[in-house]
Design an enzyme around this catalytic site. Structure first.
Site, PDB file in Angstrom:
ATOM      1  N   ARG A   1       3.058  -7.143   9.086  1.00 43.80           N
ATOM      2  CA  ARG A   1       2.406  -6.097   9.889  1.00 43.80           C
ATOM      3  C   ARG A   1       2.973  -6.069  11.308  1.00 43.80           C
ATOM      4  O   ARG A   1       3.149  -5.006  11.892  1.00 43.80           O
ATOM      5  CB  ARG A   1       0.901  -6.313   9.902  1.00 43.80           C
ATOM      6  CG  ARG A   1       0.250  -5.953   8.553  1.00 43.80           C
ATOM      7  CD  ARG A   1      -1.167  -6.448   8.470  1.00 43.80           C
ATOM      8  NE  ARG A   1      -1.880  -5.981   7.279  1.00 43.80           N
ATOM      9  CZ  ARG A   1      -3.023  -6.507   6.843  1.00 43.80           C
ATOM     10  NH1 ARG A   1      -3.590  -7.522   7.495  1.00 43.80           N
ATOM     11  NH2 ARG A   1      -3.599  -6.036   5.752  1.00 43.80           N
TER      12      ARG A   1
ATOM     13  N   TYR B   1     -12.597  -2.622  -3.020  1.00 45.38           N
ATOM     14  CA  TYR B   1     -13.094  -2.592  -1.636  1.00 45.38           C
ATOM     15  C   TYR B   1     -14.618  -2.582  -1.562  1.00 45.38           C
ATOM     16  O   TYR B   1     -15.185  -2.186  -0.536  1.00 45.38           O
ATOM     17  CB  TYR B   1     -12.497  -1.387  -0.902  1.00 45.38           C
ATOM     18  CG  TYR B   1     -11.052  -1.606  -0.476  1.00 45.38           C
ATOM     19  CD1 TYR B   1     -10.689  -2.724   0.290  1.00 45.38           C
ATOM     20  CD2 TYR B   1     -10.043  -0.707  -0.813  1.00 45.38           C
ATOM     21  CE1 TYR B   1      -9.364  -2.933   0.690  1.00 45.38           C
ATOM     22  CE2 TYR B   1      -8.721  -0.910  -0.413  1.00 45.38           C
ATOM     23  CZ  TYR B   1      -8.401  -2.024   0.341  1.00 45.38           C
ATOM     24  OH  TYR B   1      -7.095  -2.231   0.739  1.00 45.38           O
TER      25      TYR B   1
ATOM     26  N   LYS C   1       0.831  -1.199   0.000  1.00 45.00           N
ATOM     27  CA  LYS C   1       0.000   0.000   0.000  1.00 45.00           C
ATOM     28  C   LYS C   1       0.877   1.265   0.000  1.00 45.00           C
ATOM     29  O   LYS C   1       2.095   1.190   0.190  1.00 45.00           O
ATOM     30  CB  LYS C   1      -0.927  -0.041   1.219  1.00 45.00           C
ATOM     31  CG  LYS C   1      -1.957  -1.193   1.177  1.00 45.00           C
ATOM     32  CD  LYS C   1      -2.790  -1.235   2.454  1.00 45.00           C
ATOM     33  CE  LYS C   1      -3.852  -2.305   2.424  1.00 45.00           C
ATOM     34  NZ  LYS C   1      -4.619  -2.368   3.718  1.00 45.00           N
TER      35      LYS C   1
ATOM     36  N   HIS D   1      -1.840  -5.474   1.533  1.00 45.00           N
ATOM     37  CA  HIS D   1      -3.101  -6.186   1.309  1.00 45.00           C
ATOM     38  C   HIS D   1      -2.773  -7.561   0.741  1.00 45.00           C
ATOM     39  O   HIS D   1      -1.845  -7.694  -0.056  1.00 45.00           O
ATOM     40  CB  HIS D   1      -3.967  -5.432   0.291  1.00 45.00           C
ATOM     41  CG  HIS D   1      -5.107  -6.267  -0.200  1.00 45.00           C
ATOM     42  ND1 HIS D   1      -6.300  -6.364   0.475  1.00 45.00           N
ATOM     43  CD2 HIS D   1      -5.207  -7.105  -1.270  1.00 45.00           C
ATOM     44  CE1 HIS D   1      -7.087  -7.210  -0.161  1.00 45.00           C
ATOM     45  NE2 HIS D   1      -6.457  -7.671  -1.227  1.00 45.00           N
TER      46      HIS D   1
ATOM     47  N   THR E   1      -4.983  -8.131  10.633  1.00 44.14           N
ATOM     48  CA  THR E   1      -5.436  -6.849  10.082  1.00 44.14           C
ATOM     49  C   THR E   1      -5.067  -5.681  10.997  1.00 44.14           C
ATOM     50  O   THR E   1      -4.586  -4.649  10.533  1.00 44.14           O
ATOM     51  CB  THR E   1      -6.970  -6.881   9.884  1.00 44.14           C
ATOM     52  OG1 THR E   1      -7.292  -7.998   9.056  1.00 44.14           O
ATOM     53  CG2 THR E   1      -7.474  -5.602   9.252  1.00 44.14           C
TER      54      THR E   1
ATOM     55  N   ARG F   1      -1.341 -14.871   3.646  1.00 44.00           N
ATOM     56  CA  ARG F   1      -2.061 -14.193   4.733  1.00 44.00           C
ATOM     57  C   ARG F   1      -1.307 -14.329   6.052  1.00 44.00           C
ATOM     58  O   ARG F   1      -1.269 -13.399   6.850  1.00 44.00           O
ATOM     59  CB  ARG F   1      -3.473 -14.779   4.885  1.00 44.00           C
ATOM     60  CG  ARG F   1      -4.431 -14.456   3.761  1.00 44.00           C
ATOM     61  CD  ARG F   1      -4.910 -13.026   3.778  1.00 44.00           C
ATOM     62  NE  ARG F   1      -5.727 -12.721   4.932  1.00 44.00           N
ATOM     63  CZ  ARG F   1      -6.394 -11.570   5.073  1.00 44.00           C
ATOM     64  NH1 ARG F   1      -6.326 -10.628   4.142  1.00 44.00           N
ATOM     65  NH2 ARG F   1      -7.093 -11.331   6.146  1.00 44.00           N
TER      66      ARG F   1
ATOM     67  N   PHE G   1     -15.017   2.772   8.041  1.00 48.88           N
ATOM     68  CA  PHE G   1     -13.662   3.061   7.568  1.00 48.88           C
ATOM     69  C   PHE G   1     -13.544   3.089   6.045  1.00 48.88           C
ATOM     70  O   PHE G   1     -12.465   3.328   5.510  1.00 48.88           O
ATOM     71  CB  PHE G   1     -12.667   2.042   8.149  1.00 48.88           C
ATOM     72  CG  PHE G   1     -12.983   0.595   7.835  1.00 48.88           C
ATOM     73  CD1 PHE G   1     -12.591   0.014   6.640  1.00 48.88           C
ATOM     74  CD2 PHE G   1     -13.677  -0.193   8.754  1.00 48.88           C
ATOM     75  CE1 PHE G   1     -12.871  -1.310   6.342  1.00 48.88           C
ATOM     76  CE2 PHE G   1     -13.952  -1.530   8.470  1.00 48.88           C
ATOM     77  CZ  PHE G   1     -13.550  -2.088   7.257  1.00 48.88           C
TER      78      PHE G   1
ATOM     79  N   GLU H   1      -9.479 -10.522  -7.429  1.00 46.39           N
ATOM     80  CA  GLU H   1      -8.492  -9.445  -7.299  1.00 46.39           C
ATOM     81  C   GLU H   1      -7.359  -9.577  -8.327  1.00 46.39           C
ATOM     82  O   GLU H   1      -6.867  -8.560  -8.833  1.00 46.39           O
ATOM     83  CB  GLU H   1      -7.940  -9.420  -5.877  1.00 46.39           C
ATOM     84  CG  GLU H   1      -9.016  -9.020  -4.869  1.00 46.39           C
ATOM     85  CD  GLU H   1      -8.553  -9.047  -3.417  1.00 46.39           C
ATOM     86  OE1 GLU H   1      -9.320  -8.595  -2.557  1.00 46.39           O
ATOM     87  OE2 GLU H   1      -7.432  -9.541  -3.148  1.00 46.39           O
TER      88      GLU H   1
END
Ligand code: DAT
Ligand code: MG
Length: 150
Positions: free
Chosen positions: A102, A49, A9, A115, A91, A85, A57, A126
């Site tokens: 993350r 999205y 991102k 993402h 998240t 993942r 959000f 996607e």
């Protein structure tokens, strides 16, 4: 074999983390079969999205993903969707386990730097959003037999 879609991102690109993120997937043994630097426009962000439309959000999420360039890539490998993942982490970055992207590189849910598709259906959708027919390259690497023999 599975394929999945990953996006570094805007915050990941701005913070100079492209190499770090790509390296983690390469070292895990996942194969990069497509890779682009793009600016996501509003229409693409809204398609991506759509499942979050109406949530508190959502507007901020669309603003964020369209705010600066991103790096999109496709990964291939055994169980690639779930493995990716798990490499990405939770998240909510503040709860993400150390060792995950993350958990090592982000602090908040609103700037969680990456993402990744969350299911086979999402991955197919996607991948189709970001890559056209023929954009993904099927190729062998000399390491293949050492990473997934047979
Ligand atoms: P993930 O990116 O782990 O698949 P998701 O699909 O549930 O998470 O949500 C998509 C993105 O939306 C997520 O990366 C960050 C943002 N987001 C999710 N929940 C949020 C929340 N409670 N507050 C702010 N942003 C949120
Ligand atoms: Mg998601």
């Amino acid at each position: 074999m599975e394929r999945t879609l990953v996006i570094i991102k805007p915050d990941g690109v701005q913070r100079g983390l492209i190499g770090d993120v790509l390296t983690r997937f390469e070292r895990r043994g996942l194969k990069i079969v497509g890779l682009r630097l793009i600016k996501v426009d509003r229409m693409l962000a809204e398609r991506h999205y759509a499942v979050h439309k109406g949530k508190s959000f959502y507007d901020g999420l669309v603003e964020y993903i369209t705010s600066a360039p991103v790096v999109v890539f496709a990964l291939e490998g055994p169980d690639a969707i779930q493995v990716t993942r798990r490499v990405v982490g939770a998240t909510k970055s503040n709860e993400a386990a150390p060792g995950t992207i993350r958990g090592d590189l982000a602090l908040t849910v609103g700037r969680n730097i990456i993402h990744a598709s969350d299911s086979p259906e999402t991955a197919a959708f996607e991948l189709g959003l970001y890559f056209g027919a023929g954009d993904l390259i099927e190729y062998g690497k000399i390491s293949d037999n050492w990473v997934f023999p047979g």
